[in-house]
Design an enzyme around this catalytic site. Structure first.
Site, mmCIF file in Angstrom:
data_model
loop_
_atom_site.group_PDB
_atom_site.id
_atom_site.type_symbol
_atom_site.label_atom_id
_atom_site.label_comp_id
_atom_site.label_asym_id
_atom_site.label_seq_id
_atom_site.Cartn_x
_atom_site.Cartn_y
_atom_site.Cartn_z
ATOM 1 C CE LYS A 111 -0.276 -0.669 5.006
ATOM 2 N NZ LYS A 111 -0.808 -0.928 6.026
ATOM 3 N NE ARG A 135 -7.022 -0.120 11.450
ATOM 4 C CZ ARG A 135 -5.583 -0.271 10.762
ATOM 5 N NH1 ARG A 135 -4.905 0.865 10.664
ATOM 6 N NH2 ARG A 135 -5.307 -1.189 10.572
ATOM 7 C CG HIS A 157 -3.685 -4.907 12.456
ATOM 8 N ND1 HIS A 157 -2.505 -5.216 11.517
ATOM 9 C CD2 HIS A 157 -3.384 -3.313 12.387
ATOM 10 C CE1 HIS A 157 -1.833 -4.472 11.603
ATOM 11 N NE2 HIS A 157 -2.352 -3.047 11.813
ATOM 12 N NE ARG A 169 -2.706 -7.864 7.887
ATOM 13 C CZ ARG A 169 -3.315 -8.487 8.855
ATOM 14 N NH1 ARG A 169 -4.089 -9.430 9.083
ATOM 15 N NH2 ARG A 169 -3.186 -7.589 10.389
ATOM 16 C CE1 TYR A 205 10.366 31.817 0.433
ATOM 17 C CE2 TYR A 205 10.829 29.429 0.634
ATOM 18 C CZ TYR A 205 10.621 30.573 -0.097
ATOM 19 O OH TYR A 205 10.159 30.344 -1.361
ATOM 20 C CB CYS A 260 12.092 25.581 -0.038
ATOM 21 S SG CYS A 260 13.618 26.758 0.516
ATOM 22 C CG ASP A 272 9.957 23.283 -5.366
ATOM 23 O OD1 ASP A 272 9.077 22.336 -4.984
ATOM 24 O OD2 ASP A 272 9.567 24.267 -5.519
HETATM 25 C C1 PLP Z 1 -0.336 -1.643 6.882
HETATM 26 C C2 PLP Z 1 -0.875 -2.873 7.476
HETATM 27 C C3 PLP Z 1 -0.016 -4.117 7.526
HETATM 28 C C4 PLP Z 1 1.664 -3.932 7.491
HETATM 29 O O1 PLP Z 1 1.949 -3.382 8.593
HETATM 30 P P1 PLP Z 1 3.497 -3.297 8.815
HETATM 31 O O2 PLP Z 1 3.872 -2.712 10.059
HETATM 32 O O3 PLP Z 1 3.947 -2.182 7.968
HETATM 33 O O4 PLP Z 1 4.328 -4.487 8.600
HETATM 34 C C5 PLP Z 1 -0.459 -5.196 8.102
HETATM 35 N N1 PLP Z 1 -1.899 -5.249 8.316
HETATM 36 C C6 PLP Z 1 -2.577 -4.311 8.157
HETATM 37 C C7 PLP Z 1 -4.093 -4.332 8.487
HETATM 38 C C8 PLP Z 1 -2.136 -2.822 7.819
HETATM 39 O O5 PLP Z 1 -3.084 -1.868 7.667
#
Ligand code: PLP
Length: 374
Positions: free
Chosen positions: A38, A132, A160, A219, A265, A312, A314
């Site tokens: 992602k 969540r 999670h 994941r 700046y 800045c 850029d």
């Molecule tokens: C982003 C995400 C992950 C990956 O998390 P990391 O800590 O970067 O390994 C895993 N599960 C869910 C639900 C996430 O949103």
């Protein structure tokens, strides 16, 4: 395109392979990596990273949005792509068209998706304490009813962890409680005849701190890119991970700054002595946090050069008095190695009160992404 022009990202894909192998060695043989790609693969560039992972035999990916899923399909990714978050009903047809697997964020959402009439692969989100997404783990009756939606092909069930990176006893106790709740829900669902789905619960720190868990997928995101959230993080598994990404730019212009003169700046930095300064062609629009103004340093020809004045949009300004013979066009390292020095993404994060994940995922679209190894 002009490669390595004003500012760019170099991707060491050998290091990505190395990190993947480290995780595969650590995980039980029955657990498959399902990398989180992602946010443009945490800023690294989702098409390049996903294709490299696919070449290593990885078939399953997680993203956050339909658009990210479509980008992977357009890049030729054919395996499972799980959308971890909410998809708006007007985009349900895209789920089917691009064969994307949707997370069911709760029971009502499952019903709406079923009623769309589309035949879809889905994973059921179970809330074990993060609060969540997901149907609550104790609501077994409600969870069971999701299996009655004929249009939904439930291929996964997941939760999670929200304290997996924590080292305190209460963090660990909470993670263990979440794990026990998830296992209990999965067992109850199976006892009621719901079956044929894969399970997953661990992100990077879930694997690094709880490597013995036996789920079907892991994941893994940040750690696969060879970064830790914070420079001080220590984990149970303590894998020797290697950073995939370097962030580089170039010196645009070198100047003398005389004592008493100020720079940038708001004139927030004033020279106390004769100095040599340089402008660098990268700024906060590229993802360099503006909070690094007058804080931290970059590397030029192997030497540290402090960031001076305000960053800045850029460009940014540095003190190159300690790095002699600096010339326009010289390479500047913001993340990565130069000579014997090295800057980790987690160090930039630490200096700006955030985690490496945020620094990396905000690296901008103007940066070219260049693979340096295959
Ligand atoms: C982003 C995400 C992950 C990956 O998390 P990391 O800590 O970067 O390994 C895993 N599960 C869910 C639900 C996430 O949103």
């Amino acid at each position: 395109m002009y490669q390595k022009g004003r500012a760019w990202i170099e991707l060491n894909l050998n290091n990505l392979t190395y990190n993947v192998r480290q995780f595969q060695k650590l995980l039980p043989a029955s657990c498959t990596l399902m990398p989180a790609v992602k946010a443009n693969a945490y800023g690294h560039g989702a098409p390049i990273i996903a294709r490299a992972l696919e070449n290593m035999g990885i078939c399953d990916f997680c993203v956050a949005s339909v658009g990210e899923g479509i980008e992977l399909r357009d890049a030729g990714i054919t395996g499972q792509i799980l959308i971890l978050g909410y998809t708006s009903p007007h985009q349900f047809p895209e789920l089917s068209r691009y064969r994307l697997t949707q997370t069911l964020v709760d029971y009502e959402y499952a019903r709406a998706l079923h009623q769309s009439g589309l035949s879809l692969d889905v994973h059921v989100g179970i809330d074990t304490g993060m609060h969540r997404l997901g149907e609550r783990s104790e609501n077994i009756e409600t969870l069971r009813k999701i299996w009655q939606f004929q249009n939904l092909n439930i291929t996964g069930v997941f939760s999670h962890l929200c304290t997996a990176d924590g080292a305190t006893e209460s963090d660990r106790a909470f993670a263990r409680k979440q794990i026990a709740s998830f296992d209990a829900s999965v067992a109850a669902l199976k006892a009621h005849g719901c079956s044929g789905f894969k399970t997953h619960m661990q992100g990077s720190y879930g694997v690094l701190n709880y490597p013995g868990l036996r789920y079907d997928f892991a994941r893994v995101g940040i750690a696969l890119y060879g970064a830790y959230c914070a420079p001080t993080d220590e984990t149970e598994a303590d894998l020797p991970l290697r950073p995939v990404l370097s962030l580089k730019s170039r010196i645009e212009c070198v100047k003398e700054l005389h004592p008493g003169e100020s720079i940038g700046y708001g004139l927030t930095f004033t020279a106390a002595r004769e100095m040599q300064t340089a402008a660098v062609s990268i700024g906060y629009a590229d993802g360099v946090p503006r909070a690094l103004s007058n804080r931290g340093h970059v590397l030029v020809n192997g030497r540290k050069a402090p960031i001076i004045g305000r960053i800045c949009m850029d460009q940014l300004l540095i003190d190159v008095s300690g790095a002699p013979h600096v010339m326009p066009g010289d390479e500047v390292v913001l993340i990565g190695k130069s000579g014997r020095n090295q800057i980790a993404a987690s160090e930039l994060a630490d200096r700006t009160d955030t985690i490496a994940n945020e620094i990396l995922s905000r690296l901008g679209n103007r940066l070219e992404r260049i693979a340096t190894a295959l």
